[in-house]
Write a protein that holds these residues in place. Structure first.
Motif, PDB file in Angstrom:
ATOM      1  N   SER A 153      47.674  85.828  -0.290  1.00 33.28           N
ATOM      2  CA  SER A 153      46.786  84.962  -1.061  1.00 33.28           C
ATOM      3  C   SER A 153      47.557  83.769  -1.622  1.00 33.28           C
ATOM      4  N   VAL A 154      48.727  84.044  -2.171  1.00 31.29           N
ATOM      5  CA  VAL A 154      49.564  82.970  -2.710  1.00 31.29           C
ATOM      6  C   VAL A 154      50.032  82.045  -1.588  1.00 31.29           C
ATOM      7  N   ALA A 155      50.510  82.639  -0.498  1.00 32.85           N
ATOM      8  CA  ALA A 155      50.996  81.834   0.622  1.00 32.85           C
ATOM      9  C   ALA A 155      49.888  80.969   1.211  1.00 32.85           C
ATOM     10  N   GLY A 156      48.684  81.507   1.278  1.00 39.02           N
ATOM     11  CA  GLY A 156      47.568  80.759   1.851  1.00 39.02           C
ATOM     12  C   GLY A 156      47.209  79.525   1.038  1.00 39.02           C
ATOM     13  N   LEU A 157      47.234  79.636  -0.275  1.00 37.12           N
ATOM     14  CA  LEU A 157      46.926  78.480  -1.127  1.00 37.12           C
ATOM     15  C   LEU A 157      47.961  77.372  -0.939  1.00 37.12           C
ATOM     16  N   LEU A 158      49.225  77.748  -0.820  1.00 32.44           N
ATOM     17  CA  LEU A 158      50.270  76.755  -0.569  1.00 32.44           C
ATOM     18  C   LEU A 158      50.099  76.118   0.806  1.00 32.44           C
ATOM     19  N   ALA A 159      49.692  76.924   1.785  1.00 33.64           N
ATOM     20  CA  ALA A 159      49.488  76.396   3.135  1.00 33.64           C
ATOM     21  C   ALA A 159      48.329  75.409   3.185  1.00 33.64           C
ATOM     22  N   MET A 160      47.271  75.681   2.439  1.00 37.76           N
ATOM     23  CA  MET A 160      46.136  74.758   2.381  1.00 37.76           C
ATOM     24  C   MET A 160      46.572  73.391   1.855  1.00 37.76           C
ATOM     25  N   ALA A 161      47.410  73.405   0.852  1.00 31.84           N
ATOM     26  CA  ALA A 161      47.912  72.145   0.299  1.00 31.84           C
ATOM     27  C   ALA A 161      48.750  71.388   1.329  1.00 31.84           C
ATOM     28  N   ALA A 162      49.568  72.123   2.084  1.00 36.04           N
ATOM     29  CA  ALA A 162      50.410  71.483   3.098  1.00 36.04           C
ATOM     30  C   ALA A 162      49.564  70.844   4.199  1.00 36.04           C
ATOM     31  N   VAL A 163      48.516  71.536   4.636  1.00 35.23           N
ATOM     32  CA  VAL A 163      47.632  70.978   5.664  1.00 35.23           C
ATOM     33  C   VAL A 163      46.936  69.726   5.153  1.00 35.23           C
ATOM     34  N   GLY A 164      46.495  69.756   3.900  1.00 37.38           N
ATOM     35  CA  GLY A 164      45.838  68.588   3.334  1.00 37.38           C
ATOM     36  C   GLY A 164      46.745  67.368   3.308  1.00 37.38           C
ATOM     37  N   LEU A 165      48.023  67.581   3.000  1.00 38.23           N
ATOM     38  CA  LEU A 165      48.961  66.471   2.919  1.00 38.23           C
ATOM     39  C   LEU A 165      49.321  65.904   4.298  1.00 38.23           C
ATOM     40  N   SER A 166      49.263  66.736   5.331  1.00 32.46           N
ATOM     41  CA  SER A 166      49.673  66.297   6.674  1.00 32.46           C
ATOM     42  C   SER A 166      48.506  65.925   7.577  1.00 32.46           C
ATOM     43  N   ALA A 167      47.276  66.009   7.082  1.00 33.87           N
ATOM     44  CA  ALA A 167      46.097  65.771   7.923  1.00 33.87           C
ATOM     45  C   ALA A 167      46.096  64.375   8.539  1.00 33.87           C
TER      46      ALA A 167
END
Length: 428
Positions: free
Chosen positions: A79-93
């Protein structure tokens, strides 16, 4: 094995229907846009696992009474890792979209499914470890069927857009979680004394060793789709993703054998069973690839449209890559099941680095074919390195994973008899 085979078979078979729907409704550019949007999701869902689902599977397969402890910790970590991953995808979109604002928005939409997709992986890991293959098969059948059922009405009414397709592809796997809820309730009560391997540090320790290989493995199989848009454009990605969907059909056999092998080797290691599984899997994958390679000359342009005829040679190269990768992939499951996932990770890491280098060199020049050739070389490297490591550590001759033995035919015959007997009993 037959249940695992069914579960692995259904999604690619359903893709034979959903793939043409997407291709004909969206065209090469539109299909490429959907692939560009969902490829980061597929990539990140593996990158952000940190090997936790595999660690949970390994722990539960060895100590079933720790299932609830290991699963609970795994769900929190992801759950924690997924929230961080969502942020990373948003920044690299913006970069991943190749400068297209429409594709960037689709990438953001698909990224919302990252956390739930990660959590389903833990539930699937518990079911696999307890050899509840029926649930795994039902989950895969349910999610792929729902995707097709959602796409058809939009297609028939002419309202299937890249946004609708992206939401459908990204969200449907999450529905599979409902299949596992009953099984999770029946797990043994939490153990009062938890050994180190089932604690957070233990899960991360085993998971990180698997994770390095998992990163390399998913990069090896998915990085081409992620980088194709900035390197060669959505048109080439549209051609490539159709070729990939064809090459995934022989993986039905390969993945079923690999999943069962990992659980079996985790519980008890048997050299002859491991090498026989690899030989039989390679034989069946080769037959499937040969049949598909010949027949696709007719059905691929018919199903996907004449615009996708250029995918034919690309698909042929990818089918070859799948077959040549099979022996070493089964050997890699043996390494992980025997407690040496780090060696499998080394194989995948080396192969991944070569694959990315070739992709950057070849894709701008050869487009989809360049990506396919890079995948072929990467698969050859990872497969043979796994066999070398298995030989050095466990003394198994790499040649044992090739060819065919009389005992293999007997094993295959027994499997066919059991499968047909089970079907006949259900038909009564």
């Amino acid at each position: 094995m037959s249940i695992a085979l069914l579960g692995n078979a259904f999604p690619p078979l359903v893709a034979l229907f959903s793939g043409p729907i997407l291709a004909q409704a969206l065209g090469v550019e539109g299909r490429g846009a959907v692939a560009a949007a969902t490829a980061p999701l597929a990539l990140v869902v593996t990158l952000a696992t940190f090997g936790i689902p595999e660690a949970v599977t390994w722990v539960v397969a060895r100590s079933p009474h720790l299932a609830r402890n290991a699963a609970g910790r795994g769900l929190v970590l992801l759950s924690v890792a997924g929230l961080l991953a969502m942020a990373a995808v948003g920044l690299s979109a913006g970069w991943l979209s190749g400068g297209s604002s429409e594709v960037a928005q689709l990438i953001l939409v698909a990224g919302l499914a990252i956390v739930p997709n990660l959590l389903v992986g833990v539930l699937r890991g518990v079911a696999s470890a307890t050899q509840t293959w029926r649930l795994v098969a039902i989950e895969r059948i349910l999610t792929s069927s729902l995707r097709l059922l959602v796409l058809i009405p939009f297609w028939l009414t002419g309202t299937l857009t890249p946004l609708v397709a992206t939401i459908t592809v990204a969200a449907m796997p999450v529905a599979g979680a409902v299949v596992y809820l009953g099984r999770m309730r029946t797990l043994p009560a939490r153990a009062s004394e938890v050994p180190p391997v089932a604690r957070t540090s233990g899960l991360l320790g085993y998971g990180m060793r698997v994770w390095i290989g998992a990163i390399s493995g998913i990069l090896l199989s998915r990085i081409d789709q992620v980088l194709m848009t900035p390197l060669a454009g959505t048109y080439q990605l549209g051609l490539y993703v159709v070729a990939v969907s064809v090459s995934e059909l022989p993986l039905i056999i390969h993945q079923a054998v690999r999943d069962v092998t990992f659980v079996n080797e985790s519980a008890q290691s048997v050299d002859e069973r491991l090498s026989s599984s690899a030989r039989i899997s390679t034989l069946l994958s080769g037959w499937a690839a040969l049949f598909l390679g010949v027949s696709m000359l007719w059905w691929l342009p018919f199903l996907f449209g004449e615009d996708f005829r250029a995918s034919l040679p690309v698909a042929a190269v990818l089918l070859t890559a799948v077959v040549l990768n099979t022996p070493g992939s089964i050997a890699g499951s043996g390494l992980s099941g025997r407690g040496r996932p780090g060696l499998r990770s080394v194989s995948l890491t080396v192969a991944c680095l070569v694959n990315i280098g070739l992709l950057v060199l070849l894709a701008p020049v050869l487009g989809a074919m360049g990506a396919a050739l890079a995948t072929l070389v990467g698969n050859l490297i990872s497969s043979n390195l796994n066999l070398v490591f298995l030989a050095r550590v466990f003394g198994i001759n790499p040649l044992e994973f090739y060819g065919l033995r009389r005992t293999d035919l007997a094993t295959l015959a027994r499997f066919v008899r059991r499968f047909t007997d089970r079907l006949s009993r259900r038909g009564r």
